[in-house]
Scaffold this active site. Sequence first.
Site, PDB file in Angstrom:
ATOM      1  N   SER A 711      13.626  -1.040  -1.578  1.00  0.00           N
ATOM      2  CA  SER A 711      12.251  -1.433  -1.272  1.00  0.00           C
ATOM      3  C   SER A 711      11.753  -0.944   0.088  1.00  0.00           C
ATOM      4  O   SER A 711      10.597  -1.164   0.426  1.00  0.00           O
ATOM      5  CB  SER A 711      12.099  -2.951  -1.356  1.00  0.00           C
ATOM      6  OG  SER A 711      12.912  -3.581  -0.402  1.00  0.00           O
ATOM      7  N   LYS A 754       8.612 -11.845   1.580  1.00  0.00           N
ATOM      8  CA  LYS A 754       8.255 -10.727   2.467  1.00  0.00           C
ATOM      9  C   LYS A 754       6.871 -10.928   3.082  1.00  0.00           C
ATOM     10  O   LYS A 754       6.677 -10.706   4.280  1.00  0.00           O
ATOM     11  CB  LYS A 754       8.305  -9.415   1.683  1.00  0.00           C
ATOM     12  CG  LYS A 754       9.721  -9.018   1.253  1.00  0.00           C
ATOM     13  CD  LYS A 754       9.698  -7.775   0.392  1.00  0.00           C
ATOM     14  CE  LYS A 754      11.118  -7.371  -0.029  1.00  0.00           C
ATOM     15  NZ  LYS A 754      11.142  -6.174  -0.887  1.00  0.00           N
TER      16      LYS A 754
END
Length: 806
Positions: A711, A754
């Site tokens: 990611s 996140k």
Amino acid sequence: MELENYDEFPQTIPLIIEDDIFLYPFMIAPLFLSNEQNIKAVEYAIEHNKLVVVAVSKHGKEGKREHNSFFDVGVVGNIMRKVSLPDGKIKVLFQGLVKGKISDFSDDNSLFAHVDILRNEESNEQSIKSVIEVLIENVKKLSRLNIKFPADLVKTIEENDDATRIADLISSVLKVKKEEAYKLFSQANVEQRLLDIIEVIKKEIESFKIQKEITQKVNSKIEKTHKDYFLKEQIKAIQKELGSDTKKDEEIKSYKKRLKAKKDFMPKEAYKETKKQVEKLSRMNPDSPDANLLQTYVEQVLDIPFGEYANEKISVKNVEDQLNKDHYSLEKAKERISEYFAVKQLLEQRNIEDLKSKGTVLCFVGPPGVGKTSLANSISKALQRPLIRVALGGMEDVNELRGHRRTYVGAMPGRLIKGLIDAKKMNPVMVLDEIDKLGANHRGDPTAVMLEILDPEQNHEFRDLYLNFPVDLSQVIFVSTANDARRIPAPLRDRMEFIEISSYTPNEKYHIAKDYLIPQELEKHGLKKTEVSLNKATIELIIAKYTREAGVRNLRRVFSKIFRKCVKQILNDETLTKVIINTKNIKSFLDNPIFEIDPADKKDFVGIANGLAWTSVGGDVLKIEAIKLKGKGSLTVTGNLGEVMKESSRISYSVVKVLIDKGVLLIENEIIPKSSKELEEKTIVDPSEIYKRFDIHLHIPEGATPKDGPSAGITMALTIASILSEKAIKADVAMTGELTLSGKVLPIGGLKEKLIAAYKAKMKKALVPRKNYERDLDDIPQEVKDAMEIKPVDVIEDVLKEALVL
């Protein structure tokens, strides 16, 4: 030596107090004396040629000289010899002459006692002779039974015609208690004394007869067994004589009664097996090793609560109320749990038996401390069913779940059956904790057993190896927990429905702390609400600077630490009525801040990008850095990266090279180093020379923390593009997304954590893959969406456009 050689009685003479020996007038016996008063009495008697009286202590303590501490009848005699021994002790040879009655004794002068001779009462001689004949007959019987009885005593008393001497001789060899010995010793009526002795001897005879019978019964078995077995059999024979050897029969009767009561609720196979083992146990010798194992098995089976259920009906309203009472936020998890029990309630109301026990198994997945296990606790409270927790973390032995076969030493049922026994109900709430941490080794794979346990089609006939018959687990409500669902094998995942429980936002943590943690910890530490002051700003500072976690477990520990210090202050200062904790004095309670997410830089930098990462304790912001060095176009990556992340870095570098070659990423000619020849000719160098003439060093801090996953692809590509083009990256932009070789941005996991990390770091914009934007944006807390702009990106060009300062 006769009494005539001494003063007439009554007289005051030295007193010796012995501990447990009654001496008689015909005896010459050694006495070992250590008491100081006794020694003084002996020395006085020798020095002044005096008789002494020897009395016996009532409580077995030599020389204790108080009223009622010794018997008032003793033996008067003289000291024939005295020998000094080490440690201040003496040995004297004492000759008894006559019994004496202590008529006066003074504590002030306890060395002496006033003594008179104990004289016998007048008795009928003919009656005494008859009693003596009976006595001699009983003594003979006793001597035949008791091998330790003096053989020559019978002959001595037959030849003696003095009734008092006969009574003294027999009394001296009888083993009786001290009080009874005194009664025989001090009796002045000779006839009554002889009758008392006969009574004692008869008791002795009966006792020896019983012992002889027991010994005969034991001797019949002694040839077949070890000699040590003798004592056990003797005890058994004694118990039988007392009528108490019925324990085994009573136990067998109890087992049969309990088994009969459970017959209608047990599976036929279970009843048949248990009955067979009870019958086998009844025929077995109780001292056999197998008998203990079999008895343990029967008791374990009969402890299983067949037919016993928690009668409380399922109520969705009760479940919802309890969940809301115990937990703040977690709306999706609460909703799914309510739906689960709504289905069960409807099936129960419509009495659809076939489907009542067939439903999905809920699995709460999330980081530590977010409330997975406590959700199960709330379900248990709402349903009023017992809660059983089975910790699966690190379990490798399949027999822990399925049970051990009885052929093994130390065999026992599996954890699930033990759970039913502990719950005392067949329908408890059973929490399978840390199901993602099950192991496998040469003892088997526990995850394979879990397939049977959690499959509604199979668990109504779960077979435990120890029990050796099936048990119905279909009424048990199974709830499992896990930190990472990816570590659970696919077949096991297929039997569960996962409910994601992600990180709490700072605002959620504040409300949890205010409404749950602080009141609970105050009560735990014995504090009142009025004794501690914690304002909102202080709680928010504690959440931001003193904890870094997805859940609230460490936050609870921090409050516990604060309240311990509060308790100490209140105890040390009695005038203190309230402890005030604020942002100014918080360091005196918690020292310096421990954790801190670095806020967004105010200045834009070349080669530094903000990446968003997921960790086991929540989200984090990683500043990915790059520098270029003169070289030949190689890429160096550091930062303790896993293989996936290393591959992602190489993909990112290749994508940036393609962008440069296509002219999407513009490279100014001035930043490409030129050779002297190119400078002289003023040649315009090809933009691709920028990555051919520089080496790139990419670093992802912190170096000690292991990192892996795809990611960070767009973040690394942006960093490399920035350092090669020397264009700054916006300091208030954070991003996450996987990058393909063709430049497409793929979706990632952990978006909520996140974005919460980006929110904590005060970022103004977050770039996320479009699929995540469309799919997961509803899960993002509103406060996070209000605080920053969340933009979807499809390709790497979108990232460059949004993040580079052009």
